[in-house]
Each structure stands twice: as C-alpha cells, then as structure tokens.
Motif scaffolding. Structure first.
Motif, short mmCIF file in Angstrom:
data_model
loop_
_atom_site.label_atom_id
_atom_site.label_comp_id
_atom_site.label_asym_id
_atom_site.label_seq_id
_atom_site.Cartn_x
_atom_site.Cartn_y
_atom_site.Cartn_z
N SER A 153 0.93 11.25 9.82
CA SER A 153 2.49 10.48 9.60
C SER A 153 2.17 9.79 8.33
O SER A 153 1.51 8.95 8.20
CB SER A 153 2.62 9.59 10.79
OG SER A 153 2.78 10.48 11.84
N PRO A 154 3.14 10.05 7.37
CA PRO A 154 3.13 9.52 6.29
C PRO A 154 3.49 7.89 6.62
O PRO A 154 4.58 7.73 7.21
CB PRO A 154 4.22 10.15 5.35
CG PRO A 154 4.85 11.27 6.07
CD PRO A 154 3.99 11.17 7.43
N HIS A 155 2.75 7.12 5.75
CA HIS A 155 3.33 5.63 6.17
C HIS A 155 2.69 4.68 4.86
O HIS A 155 1.99 5.40 4.32
CB HIS A 155 2.38 5.16 7.18
CG HIS A 155 1.08 5.03 7.31
ND1 HIS A 155 -0.05 6.40 7.28
CD2 HIS A 155 -0.05 3.91 6.93
CE1 HIS A 155 -1.11 6.07 7.08
NE2 HIS A 155 -1.16 4.93 7.01
N CYS A 156 3.42 3.64 4.91
CA CYS A 156 3.21 2.36 3.85
C CYS A 156 3.39 1.18 4.34
O CYS A 156 3.94 1.05 5.30
CB CYS A 156 3.95 2.90 2.57
SG CYS A 156 5.81 2.64 2.72
N PHE A 157 2.63 0.06 3.64
CA PHE A 157 2.89 -1.17 3.96
C PHE A 157 3.50 -1.97 2.95
O PHE A 157 3.34 -1.59 1.76
CB PHE A 157 1.57 -2.03 4.14
CG PHE A 157 0.97 -1.49 5.33
CD1 PHE A 157 1.17 -2.15 6.68
CD2 PHE A 157 -0.19 -0.57 5.44
CE1 PHE A 157 0.66 -1.69 7.81
CE2 PHE A 157 -0.53 -0.04 6.76
CZ PHE A 157 -0.32 -0.72 7.83
N ASN A 158 4.31 -2.90 3.20
CA ASN A 158 4.97 -3.90 2.32
C ASN A 158 4.60 -5.37 2.69
O ASN A 158 4.99 -5.54 3.85
CB ASN A 158 6.49 -3.49 2.09
CG ASN A 158 6.82 -2.32 1.41
OD1 ASN A 158 6.35 -1.65 0.54
ND2 ASN A 158 7.79 -1.56 2.15
N ALA A 159 4.38 -6.23 1.79
CA ALA A 159 4.13 -7.53 2.02
C ALA A 159 5.39 -8.32 1.69
O ALA A 159 5.38 -8.80 0.44
CB ALA A 159 2.94 -7.93 1.68
N ILE A 177 6.74 4.25 8.75
CA ILE A 177 6.31 5.52 9.34
C ILE A 177 7.21 6.52 9.31
O ILE A 177 8.26 6.29 9.90
CB ILE A 177 5.60 5.10 10.67
CG1 ILE A 177 4.54 4.07 10.88
CG2 ILE A 177 4.87 6.34 11.33
CD1 ILE A 177 4.20 3.71 12.16
N ASN A 178 6.89 7.50 8.76
CA ASN A 178 7.77 8.69 8.93
C ASN A 178 9.38 8.20 8.39
O ASN A 178 10.41 8.50 9.06
CB ASN A 178 7.88 9.44 10.11
CG ASN A 178 6.47 10.19 10.19
OD1 ASN A 178 6.04 10.65 9.49
ND2 ASN A 178 6.25 10.25 11.52
N GLU A 179 9.49 7.34 7.36
CA GLU A 179 10.67 7.00 6.78
C GLU A 179 11.43 5.82 7.54
O GLU A 179 12.54 5.64 7.35
CB GLU A 179 11.65 7.95 6.31
CG GLU A 179 10.92 8.94 5.29
CD GLU A 179 11.94 10.10 4.93
OE1 GLU A 179 13.16 10.17 5.36
OE2 GLU A 179 11.50 10.68 4.01
N LYS A 180 10.75 5.40 8.83
CA LYS A 180 11.32 4.52 9.84
C LYS A 180 10.43 3.03 9.55
O LYS A 180 9.29 3.03 9.63
CB LYS A 180 11.15 4.80 11.13
CG LYS A 180 11.81 3.70 11.97
CD LYS A 180 11.93 4.33 13.60
CE LYS A 180 12.34 3.20 14.39
NZ LYS A 180 12.09 3.22 15.80
N VAL A 185 1.09 -1.23 0.00
CA VAL A 185 -0.17 0.06 0.08
C VAL A 185 0.82 1.14 0.09
O VAL A 185 1.89 1.36 0.82
CB VAL A 185 -1.01 -0.11 1.26
CG1 VAL A 185 -1.87 1.35 1.25
CG2 VAL A 185 -1.95 -1.08 1.23
N GLY A 186 0.64 2.02 -1.17
CA GLY A 186 1.55 3.21 -1.18
C GLY A 186 1.60 4.11 -0.15
O GLY A 186 0.62 4.12 0.52
#
Length: 120
Positions: free
Chosen positions: A97-103, A78-81, A56-57
């Motif tokens: 907070s900018p966030h994304c998911f990677n599977a 989250i926030n590049e962490k 999810v971008g």
C-alpha cells in the motif's frame, strides 16, 4: 562488541535491559531520526522521531507494517486516505500500500515490520 546506545540506526538496543522507548531518541530540528530496536531477517522494529514540518515521501513495501504513536500526533496517508494518529494509537499499513507521513507537529513512533508469513 558493546552496543552504543547513541549509535547509528543499524545498532540494536541492548538486550535484557529495560528501555524507555520514547526517550531512546531525541527530536532534531529539520530531521527524521531513527533508532533500530531489533533488526532481523524476518523483520524489524524501529523507533523514529519527526521534527515539525518533516515528511516521509510516498513509499510502498511488500510487508504489513504496524505503526504506533508514542509521542505527539502524526498524519499518515495510506492509499490516498488520511489517518490522523494521536498518542497511543496504532494502525497497520497493509503490504503493497502506498503511504507517507506528515509531521504537522513533532512526533515519535514505533514501526514494526514482519517479513515472514507471506505466500503472495
């Protein structure tokens, strides 16, 4: 109106009936699948499954979001962490907070968004 247990993501789960949350949605190849547990104007709870390799971008929402992994493991940024979340682990994504998911492997999670209580 009768709830369709295999319905779209906008249909809430049937009330006063026990559910095995990890089993309410399946993994689909090359897809992210979601099922609404509760959807109200003050917030919502959603179960999601991610096929291996899906993501999810980057997104930002104006509310705190609680995430709990209920199957597999996930990478959440989250926030590049980077946060590597495993079965049973939960984390709060702070509002704005900018966030994304990677599977990196398939996983399922519960997402809880609470929209009330914000003064900013």
């Amino acid at each position: 109106m009768k709830n369709n247990k295999k319905g779209n993501k906008e249909t809430e789960l049937e009330k006063s009936v026990s559910h095995i949350i990890v089993e309410i949605l399946e993994y689909m190849p090359n897809a992210v699948v979601s099922k609404t547990i509760i959807k109200k104007s003050t917030g919502n709870i959603t179960a999601m499954s991610f096929a291996e390799g899906e993501e999810v971008g980057l997104k930002t929402i104006p509310y705190d979001t609680f995430i709990q992994i209920i199957d597999g493991s996930a990478e959440l940024i989250i926030n590049e962490k980077i946060h590597n979340l495993t079965l049973g682990v939960g984390i709060i994504i702070p509002a704005h907070s900018p966030h994304c998911f990677n599977a990196n492997e398939q996983f399922k999670m519960i997402s809880t968004v609470i929209k009330s209580g914000y003064e900013d």
